[in-house]
Design an enzyme around this catalytic site. Structure first.
Site, mmCIF file in Angstrom:
data_model
loop_
_atom_site.group_PDB
_atom_site.id
_atom_site.type_symbol
_atom_site.label_atom_id
_atom_site.label_comp_id
_atom_site.label_asym_id
_atom_site.label_seq_id
_atom_site.Cartn_x
_atom_site.Cartn_y
_atom_site.Cartn_z
ATOM 1 N N ASP A 181 0.767 -1.248 0.000
ATOM 2 C CA ASP A 181 0.000 0.000 0.000
ATOM 3 C C ASP A 181 0.799 1.300 0.000
ATOM 4 O O ASP A 181 0.631 2.134 -0.860
ATOM 5 C CB ASP A 181 -0.950 0.005 1.209
ATOM 6 C CG ASP A 181 -1.828 -1.244 1.256
ATOM 7 O OD1 ASP A 181 -1.548 -2.208 0.519
ATOM 8 O OD2 ASP A 181 -2.795 -1.258 2.034
ATOM 9 N N GLU A 418 1.564 -9.346 11.448
ATOM 10 C CA GLU A 418 1.450 -8.937 10.050
ATOM 11 C C GLU A 418 2.832 -8.554 9.504
ATOM 12 O O GLU A 418 3.208 -8.934 8.416
ATOM 13 C CB GLU A 418 0.493 -7.739 10.011
ATOM 14 C CG GLU A 418 0.123 -7.255 8.643
ATOM 15 C CD GLU A 418 -0.787 -6.021 8.714
ATOM 16 O OE1 GLU A 418 -0.923 -5.437 9.821
ATOM 17 O OE2 GLU A 418 -1.342 -5.655 7.676
#
Ligand code: GLC
Length: 445
Positions: A181, A418
């Site tokens: 992102d 993550e």
């Protein structure tokens, strides 16, 4: 192997338990709180992790994803779980059912796509099914029968709608489509996005990650949301997006993944007597995109670049993207060796201060490096997995094993984070992230 915390057996059990906990029935949420829906490339990695546990459940995961495929062939980046709130931007912000002619009827999805790693999952499912009896093998083969045409349609959409000039590189209209992102790869392209008025928004992500500096900033977020408004005005029409979007880049990493996936799918097609025409087409895309990736590389270092379609400029960054050719191959021997030296040397895995010898998302010696900020520096275990898998496939067993061993040492803290701070090994972002557990299960499987 694990150097602290859990043993391999305990770790595998916890990873399996985590995936069961994140299982919503026919989809696995990417993470329990931060990402309570299905993400496209997460689903593929999750299927890789489910395959050794249950081929049947892995097949369900891909079936759910493919049931949300758009009529033009696109696999959307999010498939929203029914009746689950708590994620922004959700279905009403994307508004694809109202605006997009190609959106699927029954399911709610976002309006953009994500990297095409799904063929890898299909291959893993078929491989695992062969270790079982006839009924499990039949489940995997029926899946392939049922979904082959959809998988080819997905690849065809990428090869056509996202490579309009046929140069072998995939165009993206949102940084989120890259899966990375807020990578520094997109800073220049985003800097040229002039955000118009964006409807009011509330950042759900900041409710779940206490330290906001681990997430993109509000300024970054406003631009992300402005691009959604542009897409809505274009009614998500492929042809219109190509001209109208103020963010448009050729992503070299996605292009390499696509080349690789086309080859994997072609091989599956050959082994399973799929139509020759499909297999030929898949091989031709694989070649075209490999050439497209290689055309971006520096002849001496082998490093690959992205391309900003709006400014007409190449974008060279010291990020994972520079290693795209290591995934799909095609460099000459010298350049490939140089690129491997960079991957293993002090700029990346061999940096002396790294806690584990795994590749950070951005090189610690780069000016763009931020050790705790999402795709600007942290180590993402799922990327370690992807490189180890690709290296094994390219015949580099030793390199693949080192990544696997180091990735497992990192994961032995049992948080299934993550992403991780590269130097301290602090787990960051979401805990209990599904694809981190999936990577561990495949490594231990
Ligand atoms: C973040 C990541 C993206 C991933 C998603 C769900 O948005 O950048 O790659 O698919 O989370 O895990």
């Amino acid at each position: 192997m694990p150097d602290r915390g859990f043993t391999s057996t305990q770790l595998a059990a916890r990873a399996a338990y985590l995936l069961r906990g994140n299982d919503l029935g026919t989809m696995t949420s990417a993470a329990p709180k931060l990402y309570p829906h299905m993400w496209s490339w997460d689903a593929a990695f999750v299927a890789v992790g489910l395959a050794p546990l249950s081929v049947e459940r892995a097949v369900v995961e891909l079936d759910t994803l493919l049931s949300a495929q758009w009529k033009n062939g696109m696999i959307p980046h999010i498939v929203f779980a029914n009746g689950v709130d708590g994620y922004f931007p959700g279905p009403s912000r994307w508004a694809v059912s109202e605006l997009a002619a190609h959106a699927p009827g029954q399911v709610q999805t976002s309006g953009i796509t994500q990297p095409p790693v799904h063929a890898v999952a299909v291959q893993r499912i078929l491989e695992h099914s062969r270790r079982h009896g006839r009924s499990t093998r039949a489940v995997a083969e029926e899946f392939l029968d049922r979904r082959w045409a959809d998988l080819v349609r997905w690849h065809r959409w990428l090869a056509h709608a996202r490579d309009l000039d046929g140069n072998g590189r995939i165009a993206l209209y949102h940084g989120w489509e890259s899966g990375m992102d807020n990578s520094p790869r997109w800073d220049a392209a985003y800097a040229n996005v002039v955000a118009g008025p964006v409807p009011p928004f509330h950042r759900e992500d900041l409710e779940h990650v206490a330290d906001a500096t681990q997430r993109p900033s509000d300024r970054e977020y406003t631009r992300y949301l402005w691009l959604l408004e542009e897409m809505k005005t274009a009614r998500y029409e492929d042809g219109v997006l190509a001209k109208a979007m103020s963010f448009a880049v050729e992503d070299v990493f996605v292009s390499a993944v696509f080349s690789l996936s086309c080859e994997v799918l072609a091989t599956i097609g050959e082994e399973h007597a799929r139509p020759n025409a499909d297999v030929r087409e898949l091989y031709s895309w694989s070649d075209r995109f490999r050439k497209g990736v290689i055309a971006t590389t520096d002849s001496r270092t082998g490093a690959a670049k992205d391309f900003d379609l709006r400014s007409g400029k190449w974008v060279a960054t010291d990020t994972l993207a520079m290693f795209a050719p290591l995934l799909c191959g095609g460099l000459d021997r010298q350049a490939e060796r140089a690129l491997l030296r960079t991957f293993e040397g002090p700029k990346f895995c061999g940096h002396p201060d790294l806690r584990y010898a795994v590749p950070p998302s951005t090189s610690p010696v780069s000016g763009d490096f931020r050790p705790r900020e999402y795709w600007r520096g942290p180590v993402w275990p799922v990327m370690t997995w992807l490189f180890s898998w690709a290296f094994a496939r390219r015949g580099w067993a030793e390199r693949a094993n080192v990544l696997r061993a180091e990735g497992l040492r990192q994961a032995s803290d049992g948080t299934f984070a993550e992403y991780y701070e590269p130097f301290t090994g602090d787990p960051l972002g979401s805990m209990q992230q599904s694809w981190t557990a999936a990577a561990v299960l495949d490594w231990l499987g």
